[in-house]
Scaffold this active site. Structure first.
Site, PDB file in Angstrom:
ATOM      1  N   HIS A   1       0.545  -1.186   0.304  1.00 20.57           N
ATOM      2  CA  HIS A   1      -0.138   0.421   0.168  1.00 20.57           C
ATOM      3  C   HIS A   1       1.027   1.547  -0.160  1.00 20.57           C
ATOM      4  O   HIS A   1      -0.188   2.513   0.363  1.00 20.57           O
ATOM      5  CB  HIS A   1      -0.591   0.266   1.203  1.00 20.57           C
ATOM      6  CG  HIS A   1      -1.969  -1.748   1.637  1.00 20.57           C
ATOM      7  ND1 HIS A   1      -3.007  -1.216   1.117  1.00 20.57           N
ATOM      8  CD2 HIS A   1      -1.491  -2.731   2.232  1.00 20.57           C
ATOM      9  CE1 HIS A   1      -3.334  -3.355   1.564  1.00 20.57           C
ATOM     10  NE2 HIS A   1      -2.259  -3.229   2.026  1.00 20.57           N
TER      11      HIS A   1
ATOM     12  N   SER B   1      14.988  22.333 -14.302  1.00 16.08           N
ATOM     13  CA  SER B   1      13.706  23.257 -15.867  1.00 16.08           C
ATOM     14  C   SER B   1      14.255  24.342 -15.407  1.00 16.08           C
ATOM     15  O   SER B   1      14.969  24.899 -14.766  1.00 16.08           O
ATOM     16  CB  SER B   1      13.038  22.791 -13.594  1.00 16.08           C
ATOM     17  OG  SER B   1      11.939  24.317 -13.851  1.00 16.08           O
TER      18      SER B   1
ATOM     19  N   LYS C   1      15.587  21.918  -9.280  1.00 17.67           N
ATOM     20  CA  LYS C   1      15.378  20.716 -10.157  1.00 17.67           C
ATOM     21  C   LYS C   1      16.103  19.609 -10.499  1.00 17.67           C
ATOM     22  O   LYS C   1      16.738  20.685 -11.280  1.00 17.67           O
ATOM     23  CB  LYS C   1      13.992  20.680 -10.735  1.00 17.67           C
ATOM     24  CG  LYS C   1      12.442  21.620  -9.841  1.00 17.67           C
ATOM     25  CD  LYS C   1      11.290  21.915 -10.232  1.00 17.67           C
ATOM     26  CE  LYS C   1      10.918  19.762 -10.050  1.00 17.67           C
ATOM     27  NZ  LYS C   1       9.333  20.277 -10.321  1.00 17.67           N
TER      28      LYS C   1
ATOM     29  N   GLU D   1       9.452   8.751 -16.618  1.00 14.58           N
ATOM     30  CA  GLU D   1       8.079   9.252 -16.706  1.00 14.58           C
ATOM     31  C   GLU D   1       8.217   9.048 -18.498  1.00 14.58           C
ATOM     32  O   GLU D   1       6.573   9.169 -18.339  1.00 14.58           O
ATOM     33  CB  GLU D   1       8.083  10.918 -16.587  1.00 14.58           C
ATOM     34  CG  GLU D   1       8.207  10.914 -15.238  1.00 14.58           C
ATOM     35  CD  GLU D   1       8.392  12.606 -14.970  1.00 14.58           C
ATOM     36  OE1 GLU D   1       7.754  13.247 -14.039  1.00 14.58           O
ATOM     37  OE2 GLU D   1       9.382  13.391 -15.736  1.00 14.58           O
TER      38      GLU D   1
END
Ligand code: ARG
Length: 470
Positions: A162, A283, A289, A296
């Site tokens: 979970h 970024s 970042k 992704e």
């Protein structure tokens, strides 16, 4: 039909001319099936040699055909071949050029053959070769995972259910879970090849042929194990493409799950891994970042892999025997799945090889989540003879106490533990550290470093054997 733009004002706007042009646009597969050129030439070479060997055409014609086909192959590969949409597909483009090159002998090539068995054999050859390529790419990924698993066979991290800290595991164990998944993909790719290893050439349009052809010979020449056994099925079967798409979609799903973990692990909140610059981007506005774009995109590309499988399943459902033009829609899905899977596998292999693990962060996370609560319960069962349910309750109280103190289980004083259950002794601390917890899970397939190393040895051996067999 007159070539006239004004022939249909309502729906002809996009087309250079009327309905004939629209028919050509919907009918032509040459924009995409030109990818099959090498297989088409190989199939025709084998077919013409067989036609000569069985006396159906002369050896003189066979040689002319072979010469012409080799010229065509060279023209296509050097970029000088002129593809024509008017000639619909790769088969007719090649045959028409052959006629230009060698004259009437070209017309004998299509004896005892139809485009229906021709496209079936071309496409099988293409998918077979691509499945073997996937095999090689999967082996590289598995090897990368095995290397990282070996390096981190004893590196403790939290195991989750979970997505909540459950029990400590090792990073090696976690990596080996993916080795299991990708090894199943490898075996799926392999036995897909096994099933598609039959040549449909010679099934002709659908019913076979009255010429005395030798289907065993063309099957052998093209590297198939044997010819297919039913001419109707031969021209209407696309299971090999469906199986390839299914294998690719399942493999993509595995890649996507690993990609998702990499996305999570590389957040500052987890901090388990740092991606190399090669596989992340910055970024343009937020200087702090480092984004896991490759992971992704691996995760995202799984969407179209699933789409391609569903698309072809949907094309095939409800088609009566034997060939229908619907089946021309089989190619783009497979071409894109093959290309996309290739890229996904390469990107994942690179990420797995390059990423830097933070063993300290993983160990701290494992220790912070009361991951050894099960070990405490097991100790109470094994050392004090408590029924597991009662032990579970006692361990739960210990977790609540530790939580109220803001400390780990192993930091509770013996007196505190005794206040929860008087039978607890000093010995309990030996199971409360994550290191000891992991080391104790010696069951076959468990997370103990010794077990993980055993599985690594097993898979290295299997991988080697598989490669030798090829
Ligand atoms: N381009 C066609 C395809 O990919 C080749 C087979 C055409 N056969 C036919 N009977 N029209 O399916």
């Amino acid at each position: 039909m007159k070539d006239d733009k004004s022939s249909n004002q309502m729906w002809g706007g996009r087309f250079a001319s009327g309905p004939a042009a629209i028919m050509q646009a919907i009918n032509a597969s040459i924009p995409f099936d030109r990818k099959l050129y090498a297989e088409d030439v190989a199939g025709s070479l084998a077919h013409s040699r067989m036609l000569a060997a069985t006396g159906i055409i002369s050896s003189d014609d066979r040689d002319k055909i072979a010469g012409g086909l080799r010229t065509i192959l060279h023209e296509i590969e050097s970029g000088t071949f002129v593809f024509s949409e008017r000639l619909e597909d790769i088969h007719m483009n090649v045959e028409a050029r052959l006629a230009e090159l060698i004259g009437p002998a070209a017309g004998r090539l299509h004896t005892a053959r139809s485009r229906n068995d021709q496209v079936a054999v071309d496409f099988r050859l293409w998918v077979k070769r691509e499945a073997l390529r996937v095999t090689v790419a999967l082996e590289a990924l598995i090897e990368a995972l095995l290397d990282r698993a070996e390096e981190h066979a004893a590196t403790v991290m939290p195991g989750f259910t979970h997505l909540q800290t459950a029990q400590p595991v090792t990073f090696g164990h976690h990596a080996m879970a993916y080795v299991e998944m990708f090894s199943r993909d490898l075996s799926r790719a392999g036995d897909g090849v096994d099933r598609m290893d039959e040549s449909p050439l010679g099934a002709a349009a659908l019913a076979g042929t009255s010429y005395p052809i030798d289907r065993g010979m063309t099957a052998r020449e093209l590297g198939f194990r044997e010819p297919t056994r039913n001419s109707l099925d031969s021209v209407s079967d696309r299971d090999f493409a469906l199986e390839f798409l299914a294998m690719a979609a399942i493999c993509a799903t595995h890649l996507s799950r690993l990609a998702e973990e990499i996305v999570l692990w590389s957040t500052p909140q987890f901090g388990f891994v740092r991606l190399s610059d090669a596989f992340s981007t910055g970024s343009s506005i937020m200087p702090q970042k480092k984004n896991p774009d490759a992971a992704e995109l691996v995760r995202a590309k799984t969407g179209r892999m699933n789409g391609h499988l569903i698309a072809l399943l949907t094309v095939m459902k409800g088609l009566p025997l034997a060939y229908s033009k619907d089946m021309q829609e089989d190619k783009e899905a497979v071409f894109d799945s093959a290309e996309t899977l290739d890229l996904m596998l390469a990107a994942m292999t690179g990420m797995v090889r390059d990423m830097v693990l933070d063993a300290g962060a993983m160990r701290r996370a494992a220790a912070a989540g009361y991951a050894t609560a099960t070990d405490l319960a097991d100790w109470l069962v094994q050392k004090l003879g408590l029924p597991f349910r009662e032990a579970h309750h006692v361990a739960g109280k210990a977790v609540a106490l530790a939580e109220s103190r803001g400390s780990g289980l192993e930091k509770l004083a013996l007196a505190d533990l005794k206040s929860i259950h008087p039978g607890i002794t000093e010995d309990v601390y030996s199971v409360l550290t994550v290191q000891n917890s992991v080391r104790s899970r010696q069951s076959f397939g468990g997370t103990a470093p010794a077990q993980v190393r055993k599985q690594i040895r097993y898979w290295r051996k299997r991988l080697k054997k598989g490669r030798e067999r090829r």
